[in-house]
Design a protein around this motif. Sequence first.
Motif, PDB file in Angstrom:
ATOM      1  N   ASN A  92       7.668  -1.059  21.305  1.00 41.07           N
ATOM      2  CA  ASN A  92       8.496  -0.253  22.209  1.00 41.07           C
ATOM      3  C   ASN A  92       7.702   0.142  23.461  1.00 41.07           C
ATOM      4  N   PRO A  93       7.453  -0.827  24.353  1.00 38.96           N
ATOM      5  CA  PRO A  93       6.587  -0.587  25.519  1.00 38.96           C
ATOM      6  C   PRO A  93       7.293   0.217  26.615  1.00 38.96           C
ATOM      7  N   ILE A  94       7.521   1.499  26.367  1.00 41.76           N
ATOM      8  CA  ILE A  94       8.327   2.319  27.288  1.00 41.76           C
ATOM      9  C   ILE A  94       7.674   2.481  28.663  1.00 41.76           C
ATOM     10  N   GLU A 100       5.017  -2.236  38.980  1.00 42.17           N
ATOM     11  CA  GLU A 100       3.589  -1.884  38.913  1.00 42.17           C
ATOM     12  C   GLU A 100       2.744  -3.138  38.642  1.00 42.17           C
ATOM     13  N   TRP A 101       3.180  -3.964  37.690  1.00 43.45           N
ATOM     14  CA  TRP A 101       2.418  -5.181  37.384  1.00 43.45           C
ATOM     15  C   TRP A 101       2.284  -6.053  38.620  1.00 43.45           C
ATOM     16  N   VAL A 102       3.394  -6.223  39.329  1.00 44.82           N
ATOM     17  CA  VAL A 102       3.358  -7.092  40.514  1.00 44.82           C
ATOM     18  C   VAL A 102       2.469  -6.466  41.589  1.00 44.82           C
ATOM     19  N   GLY A 342       2.822  -1.066  27.420  1.00 43.86           N
ATOM     20  CA  GLY A 342       3.352  -1.762  28.591  1.00 43.86           C
ATOM     21  C   GLY A 342       2.494  -1.624  29.832  1.00 43.86           C
ATOM     22  N   ARG A 343       1.487  -0.764  29.761  1.00 40.74           N
ATOM     23  CA  ARG A 343       0.625  -0.630  30.944  1.00 40.74           C
ATOM     24  C   ARG A 343      -0.533  -1.622  30.901  1.00 40.74           C
TER      25      ARG A 343
END
Length: 467
Positions: A92-94, A100-102, A342-343
């Motif tokens: 559950n990568p909330i 942000e990744w891009v 998710g970070r």
Amino acid sequence: MTMKIIDRLRKQSLLMVALLATITMAKAQLSGGGEANPDLLTNMEVLKEFRENRFGMFIHWGPVALRGEEIGWSRSRQVPEEDYDNLYKEFNPILFNAAEWVQIAKQAGMKYIVLTTRHHDGFSLWDSEYSDYDMANTPYGKGVVKELADECKKQGLDFGIYYSILDWWHPDYPKTRTATYYERDSPEKIPMADRGNMVRYVQYMKNQLKELIELTDPSMIWFDGGWEWPWTHELGMDLYAYLRGLKDDMLINNRIDKALHGVRIKEISNPEDYAGDYQTPEQRIGEFNNDIPWETCMTIADQWAWKPNDKMKSKKECIQTLLQTVGGDGNLLFNVGPMLDGRIEQRQIDRLKEMGDWLKVNGEAVYGTRGGPYLPTDHLVSTHKDNKIYLHLFKREGANLSLPFAKGTKINKAYFLDGEIPVQIEQDKESVTISLPTGLPDDIASVLVLELNKPANDINIIKRVNY
Ligand code: FHN
């Protein structure tokens, strides 16, 4: 005959060998569709842009981040099969944030992103119509692939799909790897019940790939995992033709075909018979090759997927790896493994930003350039574009840098790119001597520009410098 003359002749013969090797290498070509599709050639326009981009982000991610173990390979090893195949129920990568990744990739100076949409563990990072083992069935409840692809488009980066040919989870893919069996590397070693159904499995792949192409409109597809016996040369060429039929302005890497995995290009007598548009050396910098397109993929840490406190490469190693790669006329696909929430880890973000800061100053000597004319060494690599040669100096070995130079080409100006600091040069018929300051402007890599009286790629000196 004095020792000096013998020594010079020996050096000259060495140079000739290097030159000859380069010429023979130049003849080898990757064709695109392989021998089964002789008229299906690489899309050269997309290839040109790919080569100009030079630097991309590879992302290995999935529910395995919950265990901090290696994606795919830790299944039924460090992570028992039962546990691995049920991790998605906790995934559950909330804090996943595509923008942000891009942004992290952009500030690193990267021009494209390739995401593991489905790795060897068979888990699909999007909501797939053809599988329930996907993001839609996690507590997170939705896909992340389209989100990232759309964000790339929005921020001007190209997007690529990583897709594994082998699938150690899928019921139709032969059980080549289980907890009890190590590497069932031939059919007869597998009980009939575990032989799967490759015809159905290939259709499953085609369905998912069509879904992904429609979902993300990718610039490239990065295949992997074709080294096992269920996958064949014929299947590879057939899939290439199928995909280019769906989308023509796209590149597909060489791993769509039969396991050129880890094979050095010069070891293959007929690369043009294989499907694929570019070579993919892994965890090593590819050899100089300004004929066959190539892209080195490498981890910023040790593991592809996230691992707590994984050993990370130094700023120097990261920047010099990029320059060694572009000096060899290749692209670098540099990998990060996001965390379970998710970070992307802050220390990886910081390291990437350091690369971006260097590129902010010296990007002209990387983007849109070609490798050479000097073969890379561990202190110097070169790139060129228009009428400029860029010498990337990793360290100063003496007050002067002497290099062989093409007859009839004049160097009009020489200066360090950072701040355009002029440097003294002396040019004679076949060489140039450059006076170096006591301290180079950048202790990791200083770019020295030679501005010529004609286009740089007109000169084809490819000589190893014993500098
Ligand atoms: O097994 C994979 C590995 O997990 C990773 O995806 C790399 C990336 O190129 N390729 C395979 C190993 O060669």
